[in-house]
Design a protein around this motif. Sequence first.
Motif, PDB file in Angstrom:
ATOM      1  N   UNK A  22     129.901  27.427  22.710  1.00  0.00           N
ATOM      2  CA  UNK A  22     129.529  28.592  23.504  1.00  0.00           C
ATOM      3  C   UNK A  22     128.698  28.234  24.725  1.00  0.00           C
ATOM      4  N   UNK A  23     127.807  27.251  24.582  1.00  0.00           N
ATOM      5  CA  UNK A  23     126.800  27.010  25.613  1.00  0.00           C
ATOM      6  C   UNK A  23     126.996  25.747  26.432  1.00  0.00           C
ATOM      7  N   UNK A  24     127.710  24.758  25.895  1.00  0.00           N
ATOM      8  CA  UNK A  24     127.759  23.456  26.560  1.00  0.00           C
ATOM      9  C   UNK A  24     129.140  23.053  27.074  1.00  0.00           C
ATOM     10  N   UNK A  25     130.198  23.515  26.436  1.00  0.00           N
ATOM     11  CA  UNK A  25     131.548  23.142  26.892  1.00  0.00           C
ATOM     12  C   UNK A  25     131.785  23.795  28.258  1.00  0.00           C
ATOM     13  N   UNK A  26     132.031  23.006  29.311  1.00  0.00           N
ATOM     14  CA  UNK A  26     132.129  23.570  30.663  1.00  0.00           C
ATOM     15  C   UNK A  26     133.501  24.153  30.982  1.00  0.00           C
ATOM     16  N   UNK A  27     133.504  25.139  31.859  1.00  0.00           N
ATOM     17  CA  UNK A  27     134.741  25.686  32.419  1.00  0.00           C
ATOM     18  C   UNK A  27     134.479  25.993  33.897  1.00  0.00           C
TER      19      UNK A  27
ATOM     20  N   UNK B 195     134.226  37.224  38.984  1.00  0.00           N
ATOM     21  CA  UNK B 195     133.475  36.229  38.223  1.00  0.00           C
ATOM     22  C   UNK B 195     133.880  36.160  36.770  1.00  0.00           C
ATOM     23  N   UNK B 196     134.342  37.279  36.219  1.00  0.00           N
ATOM     24  CA  UNK B 196     134.722  37.323  34.800  1.00  0.00           C
ATOM     25  C   UNK B 196     136.188  36.969  34.557  1.00  0.00           C
ATOM     26  N   UNK B 197     136.937  36.691  35.632  1.00  0.00           N
ATOM     27  CA  UNK B 197     138.335  36.294  35.452  1.00  0.00           C
ATOM     28  C   UNK B 197     138.408  34.878  34.885  1.00  0.00           C
ATOM     29  N   UNK B 198     139.020  34.659  33.732  1.00  0.00           N
ATOM     30  CA  UNK B 198     139.186  33.293  33.223  1.00  0.00           C
ATOM     31  C   UNK B 198     140.122  32.495  34.138  1.00  0.00           C
ATOM     32  N   UNK B 199     139.686  31.297  34.524  1.00  0.00           N
ATOM     33  CA  UNK B 199     140.490  30.420  35.366  1.00  0.00           C
ATOM     34  C   UNK B 199     140.864  29.166  34.588  1.00  0.00           C
ATOM     35  N   UNK B 200     142.105  28.716  34.723  1.00  0.00           N
ATOM     36  CA  UNK B 200     142.492  27.446  34.119  1.00  0.00           C
ATOM     37  C   UNK B 200     141.581  26.364  34.668  1.00  0.00           C
ATOM     38  N   UNK B 201     141.006  25.558  33.796  1.00  0.00           N
ATOM     39  CA  UNK B 201     139.922  24.657  34.204  1.00  0.00           C
ATOM     40  C   UNK B 201     140.271  23.195  33.999  1.00  0.00           C
ATOM     41  N   UNK B 202     140.396  22.480  35.111  1.00  0.00           N
ATOM     42  CA  UNK B 202     140.595  21.029  35.089  1.00  0.00           C
ATOM     43  C   UNK B 202     139.215  20.387  35.171  1.00  0.00           C
ATOM     44  N   UNK B 203     138.537  20.333  34.034  1.00  0.00           N
ATOM     45  CA  UNK B 203     137.131  19.926  34.037  1.00  0.00           C
ATOM     46  C   UNK B 203     136.937  18.434  34.314  1.00  0.00           C
TER      47      UNK B 203
ATOM     48  N   UNK C 178     135.760  18.362  22.666  1.00  0.00           N
ATOM     49  CA  UNK C 178     134.850  18.300  23.815  1.00  0.00           C
ATOM     50  C   UNK C 178     133.420  18.570  23.354  1.00  0.00           C
ATOM     51  N   UNK C 179     133.255  19.565  22.477  1.00  0.00           N
ATOM     52  CA  UNK C 179     131.925  19.911  21.969  1.00  0.00           C
ATOM     53  C   UNK C 179     131.317  18.758  21.181  1.00  0.00           C
ATOM     54  N   UNK C 180     132.118  18.092  20.366  1.00  0.00           N
ATOM     55  CA  UNK C 180     131.609  16.972  19.568  1.00  0.00           C
ATOM     56  C   UNK C 180     131.251  15.778  20.442  1.00  0.00           C
ATOM     57  N   UNK C 181     132.004  15.562  21.524  1.00  0.00           N
ATOM     58  CA  UNK C 181     131.664  14.487  22.467  1.00  0.00           C
ATOM     59  C   UNK C 181     130.329  14.769  23.148  1.00  0.00           C
ATOM     60  N   UNK C 182     130.090  16.040  23.481  1.00  0.00           N
ATOM     61  CA  UNK C 182     128.816  16.429  24.087  1.00  0.00           C
ATOM     62  C   UNK C 182     127.675  16.191  23.107  1.00  0.00           C
ATOM     63  N   UNK C 183     127.910  16.546  21.829  1.00  0.00           N
ATOM     64  CA  UNK C 183     126.894  16.318  20.797  1.00  0.00           C
ATOM     65  C   UNK C 183     126.585  14.831  20.663  1.00  0.00           C
ATOM     66  N   UNK C 184     127.617  14.008  20.682  1.00  0.00           N
ATOM     67  CA  UNK C 184     127.416  12.555  20.580  1.00  0.00           C
ATOM     68  C   UNK C 184     126.590  12.035  21.749  1.00  0.00           C
ATOM     69  N   UNK C 185     126.875  12.511  22.957  1.00  0.00           N
ATOM     70  CA  UNK C 185     126.107  12.081  24.139  1.00  0.00           C
ATOM     71  C   UNK C 185     124.650  12.511  24.032  1.00  0.00           C
ATOM     72  N   UNK C 186     124.425  13.723  23.518  1.00  0.00           N
ATOM     73  CA  UNK C 186     123.051  14.208  23.366  1.00  0.00           C
ATOM     74  C   UNK C 186     122.284  13.388  22.326  1.00  0.00           C
ATOM     75  N   UNK C 187     122.960  13.017  21.251  1.00  0.00           N
ATOM     76  CA  UNK C 187     122.312  12.206  20.217  1.00  0.00           C
ATOM     77  C   UNK C 187     121.991  10.804  20.735  1.00  0.00           C
ATOM     78  N   UNK C 188     122.883  10.247  21.553  1.00  0.00           N
ATOM     79  CA  UNK C 188     122.626   8.925  22.156  1.00  0.00           C
ATOM     80  C   UNK C 188     121.432   8.984  23.094  1.00  0.00           C
ATOM     81  N   UNK C 189     121.361  10.082  23.882  1.00  0.00           N
ATOM     82  CA  UNK C 189     120.231  10.239  24.802  1.00  0.00           C
ATOM     83  C   UNK C 189     118.918  10.390  24.043  1.00  0.00           C
ATOM     84  N   UNK C 190     118.967  11.139  22.923  1.00  0.00           N
ATOM     85  CA  UNK C 190     117.775  11.319  22.097  1.00  0.00           C
ATOM     86  C   UNK C 190     117.349  10.002  21.476  1.00  0.00           C
TER      87      UNK C 190
END
Length: 254
Positions: free
Chosen positions: A33-38, A63-71, A237-249
């Motif tokens: 909900x909070x970290x996966x970017x779009x 602003x509320x229109x969902x756009x296909x996201x090439x992140x 994507x969410x789990x990769x973000x979690x892994x990066x946060x744990x490495x930083x910690x």
Amino acid sequence: MNVKILKESEEKIVYHISEAELPLVNALRRLILEEVPTIAIDEVTFVKNNSALYDEMIAHRLGLLPLTSDIKSYDFQEDCKCKGKGCARCQVKITLQAKGPCTVFASELKSKDSKIKPVYPETPITILLKGQDLQLEAVAKLGRGKDHSKFAPGLVYYRFYPALKASKDSDIKKCAELSDNLEVKSSKLEIKDIAKWNEAQEQICEQNKVAVEYDKENFIFTLESWGQLDIKKIPGIALNILEDKLKALDKQIK
């Protein structure tokens, strides 16, 4: 932790997560909900607008229109080499020009990047009468749900896995009559489709003296995508973000 897909479609996936701790499951929910970017429209400049809707209302809708996201192709504006000034690496220019009488749909938005476009092109933006015009220039950028809900990739929620316990006083036949997701098998009340279990069925059971017990290490985890990203890739994507946060910690602790 064990993960099994219970139901899958292009817009919704229901998982059964077993042998897991609540903090980890909730962390996954919050990361999605909070970290996966779009990518979403963040700024709108109006050249002309004499429609019935104010500039702010149309900007809010855009602003509320969902756009296909090439992140992978874009940087966060604050991390970009342009130092937040805005460039092709961190922004997408989108224009709209319409003349009434007509209904203006999301499909009329013209993006400088063909990969960034409305997920639902038939979404109406406004109605223009004869003699009314709408011209605007918008800027879309990469963002996170914690910055604004328009960047959230979908809706995520979970429930504990239920188990039905009937007694001599339970009216299991009545439960089956009141809910099409409950059935009686071998004198036992069972759930037909665990992915469809909800509070209404729980209430039916309780009203007919069937106890509902929840396993605190088993979860029904539901992800509904708004369409910006491939729904199958969002948990990864969410789990990769979690892994990066744990490495930083870990680095900060050391």
